[in-house]
Design an enzyme around this catalytic site. Sequence first.
Site, PDB file in Angstrom:
ATOM      1  N   HIS A 103       1.040  -1.244  -0.044  1.00  0.00           N
ATOM      2  CA  HIS A 103      -0.100   0.027   0.075  1.00  0.00           C
ATOM      3  C   HIS A 103       0.839   1.216   0.028  1.00  0.00           C
ATOM      4  CE1 HIS A 103      -3.583   2.430   0.792  1.00  0.00           C
ATOM      5  NE2 HIS A 103      -2.781   3.035   1.632  1.00  0.00           N
ATOM      6  N   SER A 130       3.922   0.554   2.513  1.00  0.00           N
ATOM      7  CA  SER A 130       3.623  -0.312   3.792  1.00  0.00           C
ATOM      8  C   SER A 130       3.381  -1.646   2.939  1.00  0.00           C
ATOM      9  CB  SER A 130       2.593  -0.133   4.641  1.00  0.00           C
ATOM     10  OG  SER A 130       2.799   1.101   5.332  1.00  0.00           O
ATOM     11  N   ASP A 139      -6.821  -2.419   4.591  1.00  0.00           N
ATOM     12  CA  ASP A 139      -5.428  -1.793   4.861  1.00  0.00           C
ATOM     13  C   ASP A 139      -5.116  -1.754   6.326  1.00  0.00           C
ATOM     14  OD1 ASP A 139      -5.014  -1.408   2.111  1.00  0.00           O
ATOM     15  OD2 ASP A 139      -5.940   0.566   2.230  1.00  0.00           O
TER      16      ASP A 139
END
Length: 182
Positions: A103, A130, A139
Amino acid sequence: MTARVGILISGRGSNMQTLVRAAGDAYRIALVASDNPDAAGLAWAAGQGIPTLAHPGKRAEREAAFDAALRDAGVEVIALAGYMRLLSDDFVAGWRGRIVNIHPSLLPKYKGLDTHARALAAGDAEAGCSVHVVTEELDAGELLGQARVPILPGDTPDSLAERVLAAEHSLYPKVLAEFVQR
Ligand code: GAR
């Protein structure tokens, strides 16, 4: 043991390419699948001799096709690489703890979309990317690794995205290799 990894993409697939190039003792790429038959990354993967699958249909049908193909290919870990669809809770549950994602933000900041514009609008001094375990919550799964880049004067979302993408390409193969061996 060399882990068998399946990759899901939606478009360009530059992260997928770095994972393919870094494959070796830790993991091999057994399948690249996409919701988008026109994804540039699919043609690239096919050109590398990697089995590919495209399924543009409804989510339930698409995920059933992906699930069957991933299991047929003996996949143990799924790496999302610019896969821009939400996975259903059922799909995530079927692969619990075995799906990872990259991400383009320093999670927990900026979950979801438009991460670079949001980091710039907030006046942040740094940005990054990340790699995390995928759970039902967007997420939000366990963080496996992060890389940081500076935000520079005059940055635009595009210039920042380019700097973050380079960091993604260094981070993802390293974190995936560690993850499949743990
Ligand atoms: C990457 O920046 C990735 O982090 C991001 O999409 C881009 C895909 O590029 N993923 C997400 O935003 C997931 N929510 P790529 O297709 O060249 O790897």
